[in-house]
Design a protein around this motif. Structure first.
Motif, short mmCIF file in Angstrom:
data_model
loop_
_atom_site.label_atom_id
_atom_site.label_comp_id
_atom_site.label_asym_id
_atom_site.label_seq_id
_atom_site.Cartn_x
_atom_site.Cartn_y
_atom_site.Cartn_z
N TRP A 1 43.18 35.23 47.78
CA TRP A 1 43.64 36.56 48.18
C TRP A 1 45.18 36.63 48.25
O TRP A 1 45.78 37.59 47.79
CB TRP A 1 43.06 36.93 49.55
N PHE A 2 45.79 35.59 48.78
CA PHE A 2 47.25 35.63 48.96
C PHE A 2 48.02 35.18 47.72
O PHE A 2 49.24 35.38 47.65
CB PHE A 2 47.64 34.77 50.17
N THR A 3 47.34 34.61 46.75
CA THR A 3 48.01 34.24 45.48
C THR A 3 47.19 34.78 44.30
O THR A 3 46.63 34.01 43.51
CB THR A 3 48.16 32.71 45.36
N PRO A 4 47.08 36.09 44.18
CA PRO A 4 46.25 36.67 43.11
C PRO A 4 46.86 36.45 41.74
O PRO A 4 48.07 36.23 41.59
CB PRO A 4 46.23 38.16 43.47
N ASN A 5 46.01 36.53 40.73
CA ASN A 5 46.45 36.47 39.34
C ASN A 5 46.93 37.87 38.96
O ASN A 5 46.15 38.70 38.47
CB ASN A 5 45.30 36.01 38.43
N GLN A 6 48.20 38.13 39.20
CA GLN A 6 48.74 39.48 39.00
C GLN A 6 48.75 39.87 37.52
O GLN A 6 48.59 41.04 37.18
CB GLN A 6 50.14 39.56 39.58
N ASP A 7 48.91 38.89 36.66
CA ASP A 7 48.92 39.17 35.22
C ASP A 7 47.57 39.72 34.76
O ASP A 7 47.51 40.68 33.99
CB ASP A 7 49.25 37.89 34.44
#
Length: 368
Positions: free
Chosen positions: A60-66
C-alpha cells in the motif's frame, strides 16, 4: 473514461488492487466501512489494526505507480473505460453480489451494462447437439430483448456469441484476462464483431493481464452476477459451467438447463442441475415464463429503453432471414410465411446459401 468520479478514486482503487491476498471481497468489505479519502490518511498502525500484514502494508505504501498510470492511460483510448463501484452506471445486479469487482475494465458500449442480460454457458468441448441449441437459444433470447452474456471461450460460449453477432444482436463477453490479451486468440475476430455490434467486452483484470487458469472460475461470478438467469446448454460433471451455476444459486438467479441424451457425457452436468432443482428447458417460452427482460437505470426508464430498441431493430440482414432460425424449416412453410412466389423464394434461398447465411439439409433450411 468518465470523469464524473474524481480521478483519484480510480487511482486509489488501482492501488488497493495491487495489495497481495486482498481480493474483491475484502476490498468491498473495507469500502463499506471506510471511505477512500479516509484510507489515504491512515498510517501503518491503522492498517495493522485493520488486519493488514506487513507485506500488504508495504504494498500500500509503495505502490507500482507506473502500472497505475499505464492503466489510466489505457482508459483514455477510444471505447475504453474503467467503471468503479461508485459509478452510477456500474451494473446494478452485479453490485448486489457478495464480492462485486471494485473495478471493471470495459471496451465497447458500456452504457448498456444495465440492459437486460441473460447468461448462456457450457462446455468448451461439446457435441453437435449442444452447438445447435446454443445457437438457437442465443438467437431467440436475443430477439426476446436480452443481451447475451457469456465468457468468449471455445465451445458453447463462442457459439452463443457468434449466433448473436450473426443477427446483429448485442452480446457481452466477460474475460478471465486483460482486454489487451483476448483469449482464446481464435476468438479475436469474434470479439471485434461484438464491439462492432454495440456489444461490450469486459474484465476485472488489468488490461495487460495474461490469461491465468485460476481467473476463469473467478470471472464466472460476473457472468451470472450481471444476468437475470443462467442457461447451461451442455456441461460435463466437472465443467466450469457448473461453477457459474453455483454462483448463480448463491446470487439468487434463475438457473435453467437443457436436457440431453443420457449417454452423452456432455449432458451429465445439466441432468445433475435439473435433479438439484434447475428449470428444465425445452423452449424459449420455458425461460420467458420465469424471466422477462427489464432495464434497470437510476434515471428514467425511457433513457434506457429507447437506445436499446434502436439497437435491437438495427437489422441489415436479408429480410427473408426473419423467417429462418436454427430450427430447420421446410420450403412449404417458408412460402406461407414469406408470401413470396416459389421461384423467387428458391432464388433468394440459393443466394443466402452462397453467402453462408443458411444451409439446406434434407430439403429444409436453417441458419448457420
Amino acid at each position: 473514461m468518465t470523469h464524473s468520479i474524481p480521478l483519484q478514486t480510480y487511482s486509489t482503487l488501482l492501488r488497493l488492487n495491487q495489495i497481495p491476498r486482498f481480493g474483491a471481497s475484502r476490498i468491498h468489505q473495507l469500502l463499506e466501512k471506510i471511505p477512500l479519502t479516509t484510507l489515504l490518511n491512515f498510517d501503518k498502525s491503522a492498517f495493522h489494526q485493520l488486519g493488514f500484514d506487513d507485506a500488504q502494508i508495504n504494498a500500500w505504501f509503495t505502490p507500482n505507480q507506473d502500472e497505475i498510470e499505464k492503466t489510466l492511460q489505457w482508459a483514455e483510448q477510444t471505447a475504453c473505460r474503467i467503471i468503479c463501484l461508485f459509478d452510477e452506471d456500474y451494473p446494478y445486479l452485479l453490485k448486489q453480489i457478495a464480492s462485486p469487482p471494485p473495478l471493471l475494465f470495459c471496451k465497447g458500449n458500456s452504457t448498456f451494462l444495465n440492459a437486460p442480460q441473460f447468461a448462456m454457458v457450457g462446455s468448451r468441448h461439446c457435441s453437435a447437439y449442444g452447438e445447435y441449441w446454443a445457437k438457437y437459444f442465443a438467437t431467440e433470447l436475443s430477439l426476446a430483448g436480452f443481451y447475451i452474456t457469456s465468457g468468449l471461450a471455445l465451445g458453447i460460449d463462442g457459439f452463443c456469441h457468434q449466433a448473436v453477432v450473426n443477427m446483429n444482436g448485442q452480446a457481452i463477453a466477460v474475460l478471465g484476462c486483460g482486454l489487451n490479451e483476448i483469449y482464446p486468440k481464435k476468438h479475436y475476430k469474434l470479439a471485434e464483431k461484438i464491439l462492432e455490434n454495440q456489444g461490450v467486452i469486459l474484465s476485472e483484470f488489468l488490461p495487460s493481464q495474461p490469461p491465468v487458469a485460476k481467473h476463469f472460475p473467478q470471472r464466472n461470478r460476473i457472468i451470472s452476477g450481471m444476468s437475470q438467469g443462467v442457461l447451461v446448454i451442455e456441461a460435463g460433471l466437472k465443467s466450469g459451467s457448473l461453477i457459474t451455476a453455483r454462483y448463480a444459486l448463491e446470487q439468487n438467479r434463475d438457473i435453467f438447463a437443457l436436457p440431453g441424451n443420457i449417454q452423452n457425457q456432455f449432458s451429465q452436468g445439466c441432468h445433475q442441475l435439473i435433479r438439484q432443482g434447475a428449470i428444465l428447458v425445452e423452449s424459449v417460452q420455458d425461460i420467458l415464463e420465469v424471466t422477462q427482460p427489464y432495464c434497470y437505470c437510476p434515471r428514467s426508464l425511457s433513457q434506457v429503453e429507447i437506445p436499446h430498441q434502436t439497437f435491437m431493430s438495427k437489422q441489415d440482414e436479408p429480410p427473408l432471414l426473419k423467417h429462418i432460425s436454427y430450427r430447420a424449416i421446410s420450403l412449404d412453410e417458408l412460402v406461407q410465411l414469406s408470401a413470396m412466389p416459389i421461384d423467387e423464394l428458391i432464388c433468394e434461398l440459393l443466394n443466402l446459401e452462397l453467402q453462408n447465411w443458411i444451409v439446406q439439409e434434407n430439403g429444409q433450411y436453417r441458419r448457420l
